[in-house]
Design an enzyme around this catalytic site. Sequence first.
Site, PDB file in Angstrom:
ATOM      1  N   MET A  30       0.919  -1.198  -0.015  1.00 51.96           N
ATOM      2  CA  MET A  30      -0.008  -0.029  -0.147  1.00 51.96           C
ATOM      3  C   MET A  30       0.773   1.360  -0.022  1.00 51.96           C
ATOM      4  SD  MET A  30      -3.507  -1.120   1.966  1.00 51.96           S
ATOM      5  CE  MET A  30      -2.987  -0.783   3.629  1.00 51.96           C
ATOM      6  N   GLY A  31       1.938   1.182  -0.337  1.00 53.33           N
ATOM      7  CA  GLY A  31       3.209   2.174  -0.588  1.00 53.33           C
ATOM      8  C   GLY A  31       3.616   2.524   0.934  1.00 53.33           C
ATOM      9  N   HIS A  34       9.386   1.110   2.813  1.00 52.09           N
ATOM     10  CA  HIS A  34      10.399   1.358   3.864  1.00 52.09           C
ATOM     11  C   HIS A  34      11.181  -0.167   3.557  1.00 52.09           C
ATOM     12  CE1 HIS A  34       7.952  -1.882   5.824  1.00 52.09           C
ATOM     13  NE2 HIS A  34       7.038  -0.881   5.861  1.00 52.09           N
ATOM     14  N   HIS A  37       9.556  -3.726   3.133  1.00 51.27           N
ATOM     15  CA  HIS A  37       9.233  -3.744   1.737  1.00 51.27           C
ATOM     16  C   HIS A  37      10.267  -4.452   0.829  1.00 51.27           C
ATOM     17  CE1 HIS A  37       5.962  -0.949   2.778  1.00 51.27           C
ATOM     18  NE2 HIS A  37       5.262  -1.800   2.666  1.00 51.27           N
ATOM     19  N   ASP A 152       2.372  -8.948   9.435  1.00 51.27           N
ATOM     20  CA  ASP A 152       1.119  -9.081   9.424  1.00 51.27           C
ATOM     21  C   ASP A 152       0.679 -10.614   9.342  1.00 51.27           C
ATOM     22  OD1 ASP A 152      -0.192  -6.412   8.970  1.00 51.27           O
ATOM     23  OD2 ASP A 152       1.458  -6.438   7.281  1.00 51.27           O
ATOM     24  N   GLN A 155      -2.707 -11.841   8.413  1.00 49.30           N
ATOM     25  CA  GLN A 155      -3.025 -11.529   6.900  1.00 49.30           C
ATOM     26  C   GLN A 155      -2.445 -12.642   5.967  1.00 49.30           C
ATOM     27  OE1 GLN A 155      -3.109  -7.658   4.886  1.00 49.30           O
ATOM     28  NE2 GLN A 155      -1.024  -8.327   4.254  1.00 49.30           N
TER      29      GLN A 155
HETATM   30  O1  PAF Z   1      -0.092  -5.749   3.547  1.00 48.45           O
HETATM   31  C1  PAF Z   1      -0.625  -4.788   2.962  1.00 48.45           C
HETATM   32  O2  PAF Z   1       0.100  -3.791   2.607  1.00 48.45           O
HETATM   33  C2  PAF Z   1      -2.042  -4.824   2.303  1.00 48.45           C
HETATM   34  O3  PAF Z   1      -2.826  -5.499   3.271  1.00 48.45           O
HETATM   35  C3  PAF Z   1      -2.172  -5.541   1.038  1.00 48.45           C
HETATM   36  C4  PAF Z   1      -1.634  -7.077   1.078  1.00 48.45           C
HETATM   37  C5  PAF Z   1      -1.045  -4.866  -0.137  1.00 48.45           C
HETATM   38  C6  PAF Z   1      -3.464  -5.842   0.418  1.00 48.45           C
HETATM   39  O4  PAF Z   1      -4.018  -4.231   0.157  1.00 48.45           O
END
Ligand code: PAF
Length: 279
Positions: A30-31, A34, A37, A152, A155
């Site tokens: 989601m930008g 850092h 990522h 996460d 997630q």
């Molecule tokens: O972890 C994230 O940045 C978001 O939840 C993702 C996986 C890009 C989905 O929008």
Amino acid sequence: MRITHTITELNNAINQLRTGNLNIGFVPTMGALHQGHLSLIDEAKEKTDIIITSIFVNPTQFDNKEDLVKYPNTIESDIKLLEKQAKCDILFCPNANEMYQDSISSDHYDFGGIENQMEGKFRKGHFDGVATIVKKFFEIVNPDFAFFGEKDFQQLEIVKKMVEIEKLNIQIIGCPIFREKDGLAMSSRNIRLNESQRNDAPTIYKILKQVKTKSNLESIENINKFVLEKFSQSKELELEYFEISNEKTLEKTNDFSNSRAFIAAFAGDIRLIDNIKLQ
Ligand code: PAF
């Protein structure tokens, strides 16, 4: 790096690069990028040939409108970072119309209960939003591998389940949490912390490390008391939840094997999460 905004542009870019048996690694974000990522992109480079990163702040996964509005947007520096450091091949940054066409809404999923634990209790509809957008990305990008951070953790498990439910032929790779020198888990939200909040934020990881040590020696009840006590002493942090949960079911457990300790806490209106593997 090719920068694409539409599905057509993305498909053209992929078609130009994908020859022979080259495989695709995908890092959705989601930008406000850092080093965490970038570590996902590094992992993708180890395993795959063509690296595609997406930047899209997905509205349907925010249960809190204000959190969505305040979510950092640093697209120009993100592009520089991707070009200079990550050297990813294609960046896909669509807008909401491109991703959702006329209806910005999410599908409802039954993930067998893992969606109702922890984040699911406190962020209603969050995982439906995540699963919906990740599935859309997977259909558009058609990657062989996709990379998600263990910060996460819930997630990551949800995405693995979604891939199973939708019978997608994509390998989901979980990557270790990337931390600042003082232990704070890297997060796009960290740039919103003021000085005092930033100084206190590493307390979360300190507590998690102490919990790990205690998990060899003490009862869950004592550990819960310890965590509450520590948060009551913190100047800036307010605990939302602390749970020790099984890594597969994500249900609370008294058995420390195959478990993780999870914390969600607020520094002002900034929500921070972290976790640690116990045994
Ligand atoms: O972890 C994230 O940045 C978001 O939840 C993702 C996986 C890009 C989905 O929008």
